[in-house]
Design a protein around this motif. Structure first.
Motif, PDB file in Angstrom:
ATOM      1  N   ASP A   8       0.854  -1.180   0.000  1.00  0.00           N
ATOM      2  CA  ASP A   8       0.000   0.000   0.000  1.00  0.00           C
ATOM      3  C   ASP A   8       0.895   1.237   0.000  1.00  0.00           C
ATOM      4  OD1 ASP A   8      -1.667   2.155   0.663  1.00  0.00           O
ATOM      5  OD2 ASP A   8      -2.926   0.924   1.964  1.00  0.00           O
ATOM      6  N   ARG A   9       0.673   2.156  -0.925  1.00  0.00           N
ATOM      7  CA  ARG A   9       1.518   3.349  -0.993  1.00  0.00           C
ATOM      8  C   ARG A   9       1.485   4.159   0.304  1.00  0.00           C
ATOM      9  NH1 ARG A   9      -0.400   6.847  -5.853  1.00  0.00           N
ATOM     10  NH2 ARG A   9       1.034   8.370  -4.962  1.00  0.00           N
ATOM     11  N   GLU A  10       0.387   4.086   1.031  1.00  0.00           N
ATOM     12  CA  GLU A  10       0.278   4.847   2.279  1.00  0.00           C
ATOM     13  C   GLU A  10       1.237   4.330   3.346  1.00  0.00           C
ATOM     14  OE1 GLU A  10      -1.395   7.547   2.249  1.00  0.00           O
ATOM     15  OE2 GLU A  10      -2.162   7.126   0.235  1.00  0.00           O
ATOM     16  N   SER A  11       1.750   3.126   3.159  1.00  0.00           N
ATOM     17  CA  SER A  11       2.712   2.572   4.122  1.00  0.00           C
ATOM     18  C   SER A  11       4.132   3.052   3.831  1.00  0.00           C
ATOM     19  CB  SER A  11       2.667   1.044   4.081  1.00  0.00           C
ATOM     20  OG  SER A  11       3.207   0.542   2.868  1.00  0.00           O
ATOM     21  N   LEU A  12       4.299   3.887   2.806  1.00  0.00           N
ATOM     22  CA  LEU A  12       5.628   4.342   2.379  1.00  0.00           C
ATOM     23  C   LEU A  12       5.665   5.869   2.313  1.00  0.00           C
ATOM     24  CD1 LEU A  12       5.881   1.703  -0.465  1.00  0.00           C
ATOM     25  CD2 LEU A  12       7.285   1.678   1.632  1.00  0.00           C
ATOM     26  N   PRO A  13       5.409   6.552   3.426  1.00  0.00           N
ATOM     27  CA  PRO A  13       5.323   8.023   3.400  1.00  0.00           C
ATOM     28  C   PRO A  13       6.624   8.693   2.981  1.00  0.00           C
ATOM     29  CG  PRO A  13       5.422   7.213   5.664  1.00  0.00           C
ATOM     30  CD  PRO A  13       5.220   6.015   4.790  1.00  0.00           C
ATOM     31  N   GLN A  14       7.758   8.013   3.156  1.00  0.00           N
ATOM     32  CA  GLN A  14       9.038   8.613   2.790  1.00  0.00           C
ATOM     33  C   GLN A  14       9.175   8.823   1.279  1.00  0.00           C
ATOM     34  OE1 GLN A  14       8.466   5.480   3.654  1.00  0.00           O
ATOM     35  NE2 GLN A  14      10.192   4.089   3.282  1.00  0.00           N
ATOM     36  N   PHE A  15       8.326   8.139   0.511  1.00  0.00           N
ATOM     37  CA  PHE A  15       8.390   8.262  -0.948  1.00  0.00           C
ATOM     38  C   PHE A  15       7.236   9.089  -1.526  1.00  0.00           C
ATOM     39  CE2 PHE A  15      10.549   3.850  -0.878  1.00  0.00           C
ATOM     40  CZ  PHE A  15      11.805   4.427  -0.739  1.00  0.00           C
ATOM     41  N   MET A  36       9.035  -3.459  -5.013  1.00  0.00           N
ATOM     42  CA  MET A  36      10.448  -3.243  -4.710  1.00  0.00           C
ATOM     43  C   MET A  36      10.639  -2.573  -3.357  1.00  0.00           C
ATOM     44  SD  MET A  36      13.033  -1.405  -7.449  1.00  0.00           S
ATOM     45  CE  MET A  36      12.067  -2.044  -8.824  1.00  0.00           C
ATOM     46  N   SER A  37       9.651  -1.797  -2.933  1.00  0.00           N
ATOM     47  CA  SER A  37       9.773  -0.989  -1.717  1.00  0.00           C
ATOM     48  C   SER A  37       9.784  -1.813  -0.442  1.00  0.00           C
ATOM     49  CB  SER A  37       8.646   0.045  -1.661  1.00  0.00           C
ATOM     50  OG  SER A  37       8.822   1.009  -2.674  1.00  0.00           O
ATOM     51  N   ARG A  38       9.644  -3.121  -0.547  1.00  0.00           N
ATOM     52  CA  ARG A  38       9.872  -3.956   0.636  1.00  0.00           C
ATOM     53  C   ARG A  38      11.310  -3.793   1.139  1.00  0.00           C
ATOM     54  NH1 ARG A  38       5.715  -6.700  -1.725  1.00  0.00           N
ATOM     55  NH2 ARG A  38       4.252  -7.718  -0.287  1.00  0.00           N
ATOM     56  N   ARG A  39      12.188  -3.400   0.254  1.00  0.00           N
ATOM     57  CA  ARG A  39      13.546  -2.991   0.635  1.00  0.00           C
ATOM     58  C   ARG A  39      13.686  -1.543   0.180  1.00  0.00           C
ATOM     59  NH1 ARG A  39      13.728  -6.070   4.085  1.00  0.00           N
ATOM     60  NH2 ARG A  39      15.015  -7.948   4.306  1.00  0.00           N
ATOM     61  N   PRO A  40      13.336  -0.594   1.054  1.00  0.00           N
ATOM     62  CA  PRO A  40      13.283   0.813   0.653  1.00  0.00           C
ATOM     63  C   PRO A  40      14.576   1.346   0.049  1.00  0.00           C
ATOM     64  CG  PRO A  40      12.174   0.521   2.745  1.00  0.00           C
ATOM     65  CD  PRO A  40      12.853  -0.790   2.432  1.00  0.00           C
ATOM     66  N   ALA A  41      15.711   0.863   0.498  1.00  0.00           N
ATOM     67  CA  ALA A  41      16.980   1.360  -0.059  1.00  0.00           C
ATOM     68  C   ALA A  41      17.114   0.986  -1.532  1.00  0.00           C
ATOM     69  CB  ALA A  41      18.159   0.810   0.747  1.00  0.00           C
ATOM     70  N   PHE A  46      16.852   2.792  -7.088  1.00  0.00           N
ATOM     71  CA  PHE A  46      16.293   2.631  -8.426  1.00  0.00           C
ATOM     72  C   PHE A  46      15.640   3.918  -8.909  1.00  0.00           C
ATOM     73  CE2 PHE A  46      12.537   2.186 -10.973  1.00  0.00           C
ATOM     74  CZ  PHE A  46      13.122   1.746 -12.149  1.00  0.00           C
ATOM     75  N   MET A  47      14.819   4.548  -8.067  1.00  0.00           N
ATOM     76  CA  MET A  47      14.113   5.749  -8.498  1.00  0.00           C
ATOM     77  C   MET A  47      15.078   6.887  -8.825  1.00  0.00           C
ATOM     78  SD  MET A  47      10.514   5.807  -6.328  1.00  0.00           S
ATOM     79  CE  MET A  47      11.176   5.411  -4.700  1.00  0.00           C
ATOM     80  N   GLN A  48      16.178   6.989  -8.085  1.00  0.00           N
ATOM     81  CA  GLN A  48      17.189   7.995  -8.392  1.00  0.00           C
ATOM     82  C   GLN A  48      17.845   7.712  -9.743  1.00  0.00           C
ATOM     83  OE1 GLN A  48      20.022   8.352  -5.193  1.00  0.00           O
ATOM     84  NE2 GLN A  48      18.512   9.128  -3.746  1.00  0.00           N
ATOM     85  N   LEU A  49      18.161   6.442  -9.998  1.00  0.00           N
ATOM     86  CA  LEU A  49      18.781   6.074 -11.271  1.00  0.00           C
ATOM     87  C   LEU A  49      17.807   6.300 -12.421  1.00  0.00           C
ATOM     88  CD1 LEU A  49      21.333   4.901 -12.579  1.00  0.00           C
ATOM     89  CD2 LEU A  49      20.320   2.622 -12.299  1.00  0.00           C
ATOM     90  N   ASN A  50      16.566   5.918 -12.231  1.00  0.00           N
ATOM     91  CA  ASN A  50      15.534   6.113 -13.248  1.00  0.00           C
ATOM     92  C   ASN A  50      15.407   7.590 -13.623  1.00  0.00           C
ATOM     93  OD1 ASN A  50      13.035   4.847 -14.651  1.00  0.00           O
ATOM     94  ND2 ASN A  50      12.185   6.585 -13.546  1.00  0.00           N
TER      95      ASN A  50
END
Length: 208
Positions: A8-15, A36-41, A46-50
């Protein structure tokens, strides 16, 4: 059927800011990122590289999206084909051009610069990789060395994503599926194992 359900995106407020960018550009948030966000690092890296590869530099975004589509087609990843057909459309590539992509060598829709980039993507995206010096000789007629790095980076980025999504059988979202059915369905695209039924969450499943 997806092997892991997206979080759930709501479980990932840092993103939240990054997710809003996906919403703004694509019109949806990819399930690949939510899985992928099960491992946030890993998701963060990935998002930075993308961002650095697809949205920065001097190669037109539309061409990088087409390069990613072609390399994904060569690799056989239907999820990434749909996503990059959608992004190509977002950046102004017509349905007619998307349908002609596999036959770009004979098509008048593609200038020689695009043909050189797509030729590399086709040969570099498959296994074994058949890119050779002749492909770079053609690229150098149209692009600087820094731009060639952008093009190769676009192919390599999707080497990762093709493996990720084809292995995970990532569930297809509505927006790219509808675009793919319209734009590349006539050229033979099918949703396959990424079908809508795979998007339905299982009752009582632990998504954490």
């Amino acid at each position: 059927m997806a092997h892991l359900e997206p979080l759930d995106r709501e479980s990932l407020p840092q993103f939240a800011d990054r997710f809003e960018r996906y919403d703004r550009i694509r019109g949806f948030l990819p399930n690949s990122i939510l899985t992928m966000s099960r491992r946030p690092a890993i998701a963060e890296a990935f998002m930075q590289l993308n961002q650095a590869i697809l949205y920065e530099g001097t190669v037109p975004e539309a061409l990088k999206m087409m390069v990613a589509y072609m390399s994904s087609s060569a690799a056989g990843c239907r999820y990434c084909q749909a996503h990059m057909a959608n992004l190509s459309s977002v950046y102004g590539v017509s349905d007619e051009k998307l349908q002609a992509m596999w036959y770009f060598e004979e098509s008048d829709l593609f200038p020689e610069s695009e043909k050189a980039a797509l030729r590399l993507a086709l040969n570099a995206g498959g296994v074994p990789n058949t890119a050779d010096e002749s492909h770079f000789d053609e690229l150098k007629k149209h692009f600087s060395e820094a731009e060639i790095v952008e093009i190769v980076a676009s192919i390599a980025l999707f080497g990762y994503l093709n493996r990720w999504n084809d292995t995970m059988a990532t569930a297809m979202e509505d927006v790219p599926q509808k675009l793919a059915e319209r734009a590349i369905g006539p050229a033979g695209w099918q949703v396959g194992k990424h079908a809508a039924s795979a998007r339905q969450p299982k009752e009582n499943e632990d998504n954490g």
